[in-house]
Scaffold this motif. Structure first.
Motif, PDB file in Angstrom:
ATOM      1  N   ASN A 115     -11.003   1.184  -2.589  1.00 55.31           N
ATOM      2  CA  ASN A 115     -10.261   1.783  -3.698  1.00 55.31           C
ATOM      3  C   ASN A 115     -11.005   2.965  -4.299  1.00 55.31           C
ATOM      4  OD1 ASN A 115      -7.991   0.116  -3.662  1.00 55.31           O
ATOM      5  ND2 ASN A 115      -8.987  -1.461  -4.885  1.00 55.31           N
ATOM      6  N   LEU A 116     -12.323   2.836  -4.383  1.00 58.29           N
ATOM      7  CA  LEU A 116     -13.123   3.955  -4.899  1.00 58.29           C
ATOM      8  C   LEU A 116     -12.989   5.171  -3.997  1.00 58.29           C
ATOM      9  CD1 LEU A 116     -15.191   4.995  -6.935  1.00 58.29           C
ATOM     10  CD2 LEU A 116     -16.996   4.034  -5.494  1.00 58.29           C
ATOM     11  N   LEU A 117     -13.028   4.929  -2.683  1.00 58.57           N
ATOM     12  CA  LEU A 117     -12.865   6.030  -1.733  1.00 58.57           C
ATOM     13  C   LEU A 117     -11.477   6.660  -1.860  1.00 58.57           C
ATOM     14  CD1 LEU A 117     -13.892   7.692   0.655  1.00 58.57           C
ATOM     15  CD2 LEU A 117     -13.039   5.898   2.179  1.00 58.57           C
ATOM     16  N   LEU A 118     -10.458   5.810  -1.996  1.00 57.11           N
ATOM     17  CA  LEU A 118      -9.095   6.332  -2.149  1.00 57.11           C
ATOM     18  C   LEU A 118      -8.956   7.162  -3.423  1.00 57.11           C
ATOM     19  CD1 LEU A 118      -6.730   3.402  -1.067  1.00 57.11           C
ATOM     20  CD2 LEU A 118      -7.089   5.586   0.088  1.00 57.11           C
ATOM     21  N   ILE A 119      -9.586   6.688  -4.501  1.00 60.94           N
ATOM     22  CA  ILE A 119      -9.502   7.427  -5.774  1.00 60.94           C
ATOM     23  C   ILE A 119     -10.173   8.786  -5.643  1.00 60.94           C
ATOM     24  CG2 ILE A 119     -10.314   7.443  -8.163  1.00 60.94           C
ATOM     25  CD1 ILE A 119      -9.901   4.407  -8.184  1.00 60.94           C
ATOM     26  N   LEU A 120     -11.339   8.826  -4.974  1.00 54.12           N
ATOM     27  CA  LEU A 120     -12.034  10.109  -4.779  1.00 54.12           C
ATOM     28  C   LEU A 120     -11.184  11.073  -3.951  1.00 54.12           C
ATOM     29  CD1 LEU A 120     -15.700   8.916  -4.106  1.00 54.12           C
ATOM     30  CD2 LEU A 120     -14.794  10.003  -6.170  1.00 54.12           C
ATOM     31  N   VAL A 121     -10.597  10.542  -2.855  1.00 52.62           N
ATOM     32  CA  VAL A 121      -9.708  11.370  -2.024  1.00 52.62           C
ATOM     33  C   VAL A 121      -8.517  11.829  -2.841  1.00 52.62           C
ATOM     34  CG1 VAL A 121      -8.187  11.362  -0.021  1.00 52.62           C
ATOM     35  CG2 VAL A 121     -10.449  10.298   0.124  1.00 52.62           C
ATOM     36  N   PHE A 122      -7.986  10.939  -3.661  1.00 50.09           N
ATOM     37  CA  PHE A 122      -6.836  11.243  -4.507  1.00 50.09           C
ATOM     38  C   PHE A 122      -7.160  12.384  -5.474  1.00 50.09           C
ATOM     39  CE2 PHE A 122      -4.594  10.431  -8.530  1.00 50.09           C
ATOM     40  CZ  PHE A 122      -3.276  10.470  -8.106  1.00 50.09           C
ATOM     41  N   VAL A 170       1.599  13.765  -7.679  1.00 47.86           N
ATOM     42  CA  VAL A 170       0.793  12.656  -8.206  1.00 47.86           C
ATOM     43  C   VAL A 170       1.512  11.331  -7.977  1.00 47.86           C
ATOM     44  CG1 VAL A 170      -0.085  11.606 -10.321  1.00 47.86           C
ATOM     45  CG2 VAL A 170      -0.449  14.037  -9.900  1.00 47.86           C
ATOM     46  N   THR A 171       2.829  11.322  -8.221  1.00 49.25           N
ATOM     47  CA  THR A 171       3.602  10.090  -8.020  1.00 49.25           C
ATOM     48  C   THR A 171       3.554   9.652  -6.557  1.00 49.25           C
ATOM     49  OG1 THR A 171       5.085  10.682  -9.844  1.00 49.25           O
ATOM     50  CG2 THR A 171       5.871   9.035  -8.278  1.00 49.25           C
ATOM     51  N   ILE A 172       3.750  10.614  -5.646  1.00 47.88           N
ATOM     52  CA  ILE A 172       3.725  10.286  -4.216  1.00 47.88           C
ATOM     53  C   ILE A 172       2.352   9.778  -3.807  1.00 47.88           C
ATOM     54  CG2 ILE A 172       3.884  11.266  -1.898  1.00 47.88           C
ATOM     55  CD1 ILE A 172       6.049  13.137  -2.949  1.00 47.88           C
ATOM     56  N   PHE A 173       1.282  10.474  -4.263  1.00 48.99           N
ATOM     57  CA  PHE A 173      -0.066  10.035  -3.938  1.00 48.99           C
ATOM     58  C   PHE A 173      -0.328   8.632  -4.481  1.00 48.99           C
ATOM     59  CE2 PHE A 173      -1.306  14.316  -2.668  1.00 48.99           C
ATOM     60  CZ  PHE A 173      -2.322  14.066  -1.762  1.00 48.99           C
ATOM     61  N   ALA A 174       0.114   8.379  -5.719  1.00 51.32           N
ATOM     62  CA  ALA A 174      -0.109   7.062  -6.321  1.00 51.32           C
ATOM     63  C   ALA A 174       0.606   5.972  -5.529  1.00 51.32           C
ATOM     64  CB  ALA A 174       0.368   7.071  -7.776  1.00 51.32           C
ATOM     65  N   LEU A 175       1.853   6.254  -5.124  1.00 50.25           N
ATOM     66  CA  LEU A 175       2.591   5.274  -4.318  1.00 50.25           C
ATOM     67  C   LEU A 175       1.916   5.032  -2.972  1.00 50.25           C
ATOM     68  CD1 LEU A 175       6.287   6.367  -5.066  1.00 50.25           C
ATOM     69  CD2 LEU A 175       5.074   4.367  -5.953  1.00 50.25           C
ATOM     70  N   ASN A 198      -3.379   0.254  -0.335  1.00 46.11           N
ATOM     71  CA  ASN A 198      -4.179  -0.827  -0.910  1.00 46.11           C
ATOM     72  C   ASN A 198      -3.554  -2.188  -0.622  1.00 46.11           C
ATOM     73  OD1 ASN A 198      -6.510  -1.489  -2.632  1.00 46.11           O
ATOM     74  ND2 ASN A 198      -4.967  -2.237  -4.050  1.00 46.11           N
ATOM     75  N   PHE A 199      -2.226  -2.276  -0.735  1.00 41.60           N
ATOM     76  CA  PHE A 199      -1.524  -3.532  -0.450  1.00 41.60           C
ATOM     77  C   PHE A 199      -1.694  -3.930   1.016  1.00 41.60           C
ATOM     78  CE2 PHE A 199       2.395  -5.408   1.286  1.00 41.60           C
ATOM     79  CZ  PHE A 199       2.397  -6.623   0.608  1.00 41.60           C
ATOM     80  N   LEU A 200      -1.519  -2.964   1.926  1.00 43.03           N
ATOM     81  CA  LEU A 200      -1.645  -3.254   3.354  1.00 43.03           C
ATOM     82  C   LEU A 200      -3.067  -3.654   3.727  1.00 43.03           C
ATOM     83  CD1 LEU A 200       0.584  -0.382   4.799  1.00 43.03           C
ATOM     84  CD2 LEU A 200       1.187  -2.793   4.545  1.00 43.03           C
ATOM     85  N   ILE A 201      -4.053  -2.966   3.140  1.00 41.06           N
ATOM     86  CA  ILE A 201      -5.455  -3.297   3.427  1.00 41.06           C
ATOM     87  C   ILE A 201      -5.763  -4.718   2.971  1.00 41.06           C
ATOM     88  CG2 ILE A 201      -7.840  -2.784   2.762  1.00 41.06           C
ATOM     89  CD1 ILE A 201      -6.802  -0.888   4.837  1.00 41.06           C
ATOM     90  N   LYS A 202      -5.289  -5.054   1.777  1.00 39.26           N
ATOM     91  CA  LYS A 202      -5.557  -6.407   1.278  1.00 39.26           C
ATOM     92  C   LYS A 202      -4.887  -7.462   2.148  1.00 39.26           C
ATOM     93  CE  LYS A 202      -6.441  -5.569  -3.630  1.00 39.26           C
ATOM     94  NZ  LYS A 202      -5.983  -5.832  -5.012  1.00 39.26           N
TER      95      LYS A 202
END
Length: 304
Positions: free
Chosen positions: A17-24, A230-235, A241-245
């Motif tokens: 999630n931290l990596l995704l947030i940085l990429v985001f 931002v909305t698309i990136f957040a989705l 995140n859901f798929l990884i979990k």
């Protein structure tokens, strides 16, 4: 050192999630800067196109007056008791433009032949316009000056072109009072508008186009598009995140729990994985390791 320890203590999900947030964040900032540059460029091109179109319209009126109207009215300048301003291209272009500005949509568009020493003081250049004329005189190769200027009506984008005396007949009204038509002297007097010379730049033709609305619209579009991005990136982040979990972390946790049971001697637990992916291969390897461990323990117990 502390950061390395903190990262090591984070679980896989938190690290991912931290990596995704940085990429985001990097993607949003990069997209915002690029989009802002593109929209500002389009807004700049729009105001420039409007100003250039109006310049062409004004010059068309000037040319028509000079070539068609002036020859018809010039003979009447000496006999008419008052001056006929329609013979002056500047007057004609200004009147046409004022009619154009009567439309509320174009009320904040402006045109002026800003002149250092005009016959009609309404055309006299202010301090800013005087600097433009002087720059054209000092830089003969400069054929156009553009920029932004703040007026009481708001910020405008302007285009300025030099106006040069290129025809000898223009000097009849502007060389000396003695050569000027009597009707001109009766209307404007003999103090202003004289001393002009052939091939001298006397004015700056300026068209001003309101830019606040266009750039405000560009900002609104930027906000709308960035909100959508931002909305698309957040989705996308939520979905990933859901798929990884579901398909990675939860399966690894099941393998971890079974491994803990095996480690305390519970050989009845199996690493059940039906998938043939990497995690399925890991589970199969753990099953083989458990079988080997079970055989080794049985042999050890038998020897004992």
């Amino acid at each position: 050192m502390l950061n390395n320890i903190t990262l090591k203590n984070l679980k896989i999900g938190a690290k991912f999630n931290l990596l995704l947030i940085l990429v985001f964040i990097v993607s949003i900032v990069g997209s915002g800067v690029a989009l802002s540059s593109v929209l500002e460029g389009r807004a700049q091109n729009e105001v420039t196109s409007q100003a250039q179109l109006l310049i062409k319209m004004v010059n068309a009126v000037r040319n028509y007056t000079q070539n068609r109207i002036d020859p018809l009215l010039e003979p009447r300048l000496e006999t008419n008791p008052t001056f006929i301003p329609e013979v002056i291209p500047t007057f004609s272009s200004k009147e046409v433009f004022e009619n154009f500005r009567k439309n509320p949509e174009f009320k904040n568009f402006f045109h002026k032949d800003a002149t250092l020493n005009p016959s009609n003081l309404a055309d006299k250049a202010d301090n800013f316009e005087t600097q433009l004329v002087e720059r054209f005189r000092n830089e003969p190769k400069t054929l156009e000056i553009t920029g932004f200027r703040n007026l009481p009506e708001g910020e405008v984008f302007y285009i300025a072109l030099p106006l040069k005396i290129t025809q000898e007949k223009c000097l009849r009204c502007h060389s000396t009072p003695e050569r000027a038509p009597k009707s001109q002297l009766a209307t404007y007097g003999s103090e202003n508008g004289f001393g002009w010379q052939l091939n001298q730049i006397v004015s700056a033709q300026i068209i001003s186009v309101p830019s606040q609305d266009i750039f405000a619209n560009a900002k609104r579009n930027w906000t709308l598009i960035m909100g959508l991005i931002v909305t698309i990136f957040a989705l996308v982040v939520i979905l990933i995140n859901f798929l990884i979990k579901k398909y990675v972390i939860q399966r690894i946790r099941r393998i971890e729990k079974i491994a803990q049971k095996v480690s305390i001697g519970d050989m009845s637990a199996d690493f059940e994985e039906s998938s043939n992916d990497e995690i399925g291969g890991l589970a199969e390897a753990f099953n083989r390791m458990k079988a080997s461990l079970k055989i080794a323990m049985e042999m050890l117990n038998h020897q004992s």
